[in-house]
Scaffold this active site. Sequence first.
Site, PDB file in Angstrom:
ATOM      1  N   GLY A  39       0.842  -0.890   0.047  1.00 50.04           N
ATOM      2  CA  GLY A  39       0.097   0.322  -0.105  1.00 50.04           C
ATOM      3  C   GLY A  39       0.884   1.097   0.084  1.00 50.04           C
ATOM      4  N   HIS A  40       0.775   1.771  -1.167  1.00 46.59           N
ATOM      5  CA  HIS A  40       2.120   3.222  -1.046  1.00 46.59           C
ATOM      6  C   HIS A  40       1.414   4.078  -1.349  1.00 46.59           C
ATOM      7  CE1 HIS A  40       5.289   0.649  -3.303  1.00 46.59           C
ATOM      8  NE2 HIS A  40       5.697  -0.612  -1.787  1.00 46.59           N
ATOM      9  N   GLN A 198       7.191  -3.704   0.277  1.00 47.76           N
ATOM     10  CA  GLN A 198       7.209  -4.209   1.534  1.00 47.76           C
ATOM     11  C   GLN A 198       9.322  -3.532   1.761  1.00 47.76           C
ATOM     12  OE1 GLN A 198       6.289  -7.327  -0.722  1.00 47.76           O
ATOM     13  NE2 GLN A 198       4.334  -6.017  -0.127  1.00 47.76           N
TER      14      GLN A 198
END
Length: 408
Positions: A39-40, A198
């Site tokens: 989730g960026h 990650q």
Amino acid sequence: MKIVVIGAQWGDEGKGKIVDYLALEAQFIIRFAGGANAGHTIVIDDEQYALHLIPSGVLYQDKIAILGAGMVIDPEALFRELKMLNDRGIDTTGRVLISDRAHIVLPRYINIDKERDAARKKPIGTTGRGIGITYSMKSDRDGIRFADLEWKEKMDELESGDRDFLEPYLEKLRPMIIDLAAYLGHRKNSHILFEGAQGTLLDLDLGTYPYVSSGMSSAAGAAIGGCVGPRALDKVLGVFKAYSTRVGNGPFPSEFNLDSEDELCSFIRETGREYGVTTGRPRRCGYLDLVALRYSCQTNSIDSLVMTHLDVYDTLSEFKACIAYRIDGKMVETFPASIEALNSAEPVYRSFPGWKSPLKNAISYADFPVEAMEYIEFIERFCETPIDIVSVGYKRKETIIRKSPWVK
Ligand code: GDP
Ligand code: IMO
Ligand code: MG
């Protein structure tokens, strides 16, 4: 120039913000690993975007965003994300491409992921996006790649449920799928950003196994997942937070002690907005672990560090960083593979005075209070790596560049 941006901790270091910032000078942005577990977050003016699969440079209308060979991609999640962008006025036509070597996440892998993790005696706390199952199908040589969608024999062998799932996406996917090695072979002199997902400590090989994700989140993964050789990569940037966070289970030596540091933990979580972008879970928080950060610098050949979230410490009068572990009564200055050792590691801390003023107003490094500089320069010496970018807020402009990575 080819620059790799990776997470140097347990993910969520602010890679999305930094890749978006650096993408201004890139033509291509390639996500090289992971899937919709990532989730960026990118904030532009007052608009916030959460990207899971599509590389962060996509918000610039003239950039090509490529989903690389090391990724595992759920077509449903991909088209949901594309729709979200298009609904918000970002035209992605013709500029989101997929390596034909990337693997496909099927709905039943997602179910197995959730069931298997829940059944574990000690769950990993996966994001439930089918990531580990898809990577294990891949290494078992039973996976399905985007190239295989055109392979009639392979498609005929699929279970009917899998075929029915894929069928509606085929027409839309076809123009997006490319031979990435050939594509980049014709664009040797381009400026390319390789975006990691990650972080090193969640990398399948380098991380805190088995409490890791299943892809290659370290810099070496950029070459394989980006379909280039390792010597084609010019620089590696490692993004880290001024403190540490982790989502899911697994060792975390410098985690705040909730008996004595509960208030500090809540303060960091609320100030840093430390809630998972993909699952909404509150992130575990702790002081910066410099032993782990130095390990990341070594194992990724990090040329330059990017420090984020330094503003979260703005109001503290004192804070700490872990400079060694005490394990079984012995001082340890390297990052152990053993989960037992990491679980029993007592952090040895060094204290730093706070600066008690907002960093957001700084225009250049010279504007930083001396206490902030002392923290930054201590980390540089400890890790033997320069910190060339410091982020003091989630907005694009809240970024201090000491040295641009695009300058050779
Ligand atoms: P990623 O997965 O590495 O891209 O990071 P996430 O997007 O999951 O989490 C980082 C969070 O911190 C997001 O909410 C960002 O908007 C925010 N962020 C990024 N850099 C900074 C910073 O320097 N200061 C603060 N306060 N927030 C930041
Ligand atoms: P970004 O790219 C933080 C964690 C999960 C879990 C473990 C395994 O946003 O930094 P998985 O679903 O991958 O099998 O879960 O890895 N995890 C992340 N933690 N940021 C991420 O991505 C993560 N992707 C996976 O919480 O502990
Ligand atoms: Mg994240």
